[in-house]
Design a protein around this motif. Structure first.
Motif, short mmCIF file in Angstrom:
data_model
loop_
_atom_site.label_atom_id
_atom_site.label_comp_id
_atom_site.label_asym_id
_atom_site.label_seq_id
_atom_site.Cartn_x
_atom_site.Cartn_y
_atom_site.Cartn_z
N ASN A 131 0.81 -1.21 0.00
CA ASN A 131 0.00 0.00 0.00
C ASN A 131 0.84 1.26 0.00
OD1 ASN A 131 -2.49 -1.41 0.11
ND2 ASN A 131 -2.18 -1.76 2.30
N LYS A 132 2.14 1.13 -0.17
CA LYS A 132 3.04 2.27 -0.11
C LYS A 132 3.21 2.91 -1.49
CE LYS A 132 4.36 1.97 4.28
NZ LYS A 132 4.20 3.07 5.24
N ILE A 133 3.22 4.24 -1.51
CA ILE A 133 3.36 4.99 -2.75
C ILE A 133 4.72 5.68 -2.76
CG2 ILE A 133 2.38 6.77 -4.23
CD1 ILE A 133 0.53 4.35 -3.67
N ALA A 134 5.49 5.45 -3.83
CA ALA A 134 6.82 6.02 -3.94
C ALA A 134 6.92 6.90 -5.18
CB ALA A 134 7.88 4.93 -4.01
N LEU A 135 7.66 8.00 -5.04
CA LEU A 135 7.95 8.90 -6.16
C LEU A 135 9.46 8.96 -6.32
CD1 LEU A 135 7.08 11.10 -8.22
CD2 LEU A 135 7.28 12.76 -6.35
N VAL A 136 9.93 8.66 -7.54
CA VAL A 136 11.37 8.64 -7.83
C VAL A 136 11.65 9.60 -8.97
CG1 VAL A 136 13.36 7.23 -8.48
CG2 VAL A 136 11.50 6.22 -7.12
N THR A 137 12.42 10.65 -8.73
CA THR A 137 12.74 11.59 -9.81
C THR A 137 13.94 11.08 -10.61
OG1 THR A 137 14.27 12.97 -8.49
CG2 THR A 137 11.91 13.50 -8.37
N GLY A 138 14.02 11.50 -11.86
CA GLY A 138 15.11 11.07 -12.72
C GLY A 138 15.12 9.57 -12.94
N ALA A 139 13.95 9.01 -13.26
CA ALA A 139 13.81 7.55 -13.31
C ALA A 139 13.85 6.98 -14.72
CB ALA A 139 12.50 7.14 -12.63
N SER A 140 14.26 7.75 -15.70
CA SER A 140 14.27 7.24 -17.07
C SER A 140 15.44 6.32 -17.35
CB SER A 140 14.28 8.41 -18.07
OG SER A 140 15.45 9.18 -17.91
N GLN A 141 16.49 6.39 -16.52
CA GLN A 141 17.66 5.54 -16.72
C GLN A 141 18.50 5.53 -15.45
OE1 GLN A 141 19.90 7.37 -19.91
NE2 GLN A 141 20.41 9.17 -18.73
N GLY A 142 19.56 4.74 -15.48
CA GLY A 142 20.55 4.76 -14.41
C GLY A 142 20.02 4.44 -13.03
N ILE A 143 20.49 5.18 -12.03
CA ILE A 143 20.14 4.93 -10.64
C ILE A 143 18.64 5.06 -10.42
CG2 ILE A 143 20.33 5.88 -8.30
CD1 ILE A 143 23.28 6.49 -8.95
N GLY A 144 18.02 6.07 -11.02
CA GLY A 144 16.59 6.27 -10.82
C GLY A 144 15.76 5.13 -11.35
N GLU A 145 16.09 4.65 -12.54
CA GLU A 145 15.35 3.53 -13.12
C GLU A 145 15.55 2.26 -12.31
OE1 GLU A 145 14.67 1.52 -17.50
OE2 GLU A 145 16.69 2.20 -16.99
N ALA A 146 16.78 1.98 -11.91
CA ALA A 146 17.07 0.79 -11.10
C ALA A 146 16.34 0.85 -9.76
CB ALA A 146 18.57 0.65 -10.89
N THR A 147 16.29 2.04 -9.18
CA THR A 147 15.61 2.21 -7.90
C THR A 147 14.12 1.99 -8.04
OG1 THR A 147 17.29 3.75 -7.06
CG2 THR A 147 15.09 3.89 -6.08
N ALA A 148 13.52 2.58 -9.08
CA ALA A 148 12.08 2.40 -9.30
C ALA A 148 11.74 0.92 -9.48
CB ALA A 148 11.65 3.21 -10.51
N LYS A 149 12.53 0.21 -10.26
CA LYS A 149 12.29 -1.22 -10.49
C LYS A 149 12.40 -2.02 -9.19
CE LYS A 149 13.82 -1.48 -15.33
NZ LYS A 149 14.87 -2.00 -16.24
N ARG A 150 13.41 -1.66 -8.37
CA ARG A 150 13.61 -2.41 -7.11
C ARG A 150 12.46 -2.15 -6.14
NH1 ARG A 150 13.46 -5.68 -4.28
NH2 ARG A 150 14.96 -6.60 -2.83
N LEU A 151 11.97 -0.92 -6.11
CA LEU A 151 10.85 -0.61 -5.22
C LEU A 151 9.58 -1.32 -5.67
CD1 LEU A 151 11.49 3.20 -4.67
CD2 LEU A 151 11.84 1.37 -3.00
#
Length: 269
Positions: free
Chosen positions: A3-23
């Motif tokens: 039920n948790k909502i996360a917002l990740v900026t700069g998520a089109s590639q690199g650290i941001g994309e990897a972080t979004a996928k892991r979350l």
């Protein structure tokens, strides 16, 4: 985390994309952002347009997340730009302001937009992607290093302020990370002949280190660890090199650190 909502900026590639996928894998509903928003690629998370240098764009994106999900439990401030190694005086005031506008004031804009919702919820977590350059100097990287030092100071102060409302602020400190980030770095806009040789040498050394650097997944795992910790620390390093550098910065004599930095970059003593 279902039920948790996360917002990740700069998520089109690199650290941001990897972080979004892991979350997402950990069960979060994730909204990633980039200046262009959704692309043609299929992703496991939602993408929204957000330009961190624009007040209007930030407000619009945050409002959309609230409209869709009603809350934001986790904010990962990752969006940033780099600048190729160069002498500090090779970067104009205008270019320096542009770097700060993304790396520091962009983070500030997004945080200011999200905090009122977290305060209303009585809970939230903000993870700012910093760098080992937030606690170490970087010769020929003074402006980028300055933005990361600013992120450290802002984050530590803000964490004290927001604990009253159940919100914690954390800085994540990666070292060199193998991403497309270095391919998109700005070139200094006022190059000087006096720095030509050393600029080329430092660029070469940085590329050598980047070729063997750890991938963004290491940072993503550290983000998740910080996000779910019951009693989070203020700072988390990401990767083995970052951990060693933090340890050395804490315990090694200043003169030894100074010499080590110059030796690593192959600068004259």
């Amino acid at each position: 985390m279902s039920n948790k909502i996360a917002l990740v900026t700069g998520a089109s590639q690199g650290i941001g994309e990897a972080t979004a996928k892991r979350l997402v894998k950990a069960g979060y509903t994730v909204y990633g952002t980039s200046r262009r928003g959704a692309s043609g690629d299929e992703r496991s998370f939602n993408m929204l347009p957000l330009d961190v240098t624009s007040d209007e764009s930030v407000e619009s994106a945050i409002s959309e997340v609230i409209r869709l999900s009603g809350r934001i439990d986790l904010l990962v401030n990752n969006a940033g730009i780099g600048i190729a190694p160069a002498g500090a005086e090779e970067v104009s005031i205008a270019q320096a302001q542009a770097i700060f506008d993304t790396n520091f004031f962009g983070l500030l804009r997004v945080t200011r937009a999200v905090v009122p919702y977290m305060r209303h919820q009585g809970a939230g977590r903000i993870i700012n992607i910093g760098s080992v350059l937030g606690f170490l100097p970087m010769p020929y990287g003074a402006l980028y290093s300055a933005t990361k030092h600013a992120v450290e100071g802002y984050s530590e102060s803000l964490d004290h302020e927001l604990r009253t409302w159940g919100i914690r602020v954390i800085v994540l400190e990666p070292a060199y990370t193998r991403t497309p980030f270095d391919a998109n770095m700005l070139e200094p806009d006022t190059k000087l002949d006096e720095y030509r040789e050393v600029r080329a040498a430092v660029n070469k050394r940085v590329k050598e280190v980047m070729a063997t650097a750890e991938g963004p997944e290491v940072v993503a795992e550290a983000v998740l660890k910080a996000a779910i910790a019951h009693h989070p620390k203020l700072r988390y390093t990401a990767g083995s090199l970052a951990s060693r550098l933090r340890l050395l910065r804490t315990y090694a004599p200043a003169g030894l650190m100074d010499a080590g930095i110059r030796k690593d970059l192959r600068l004259e003593a």
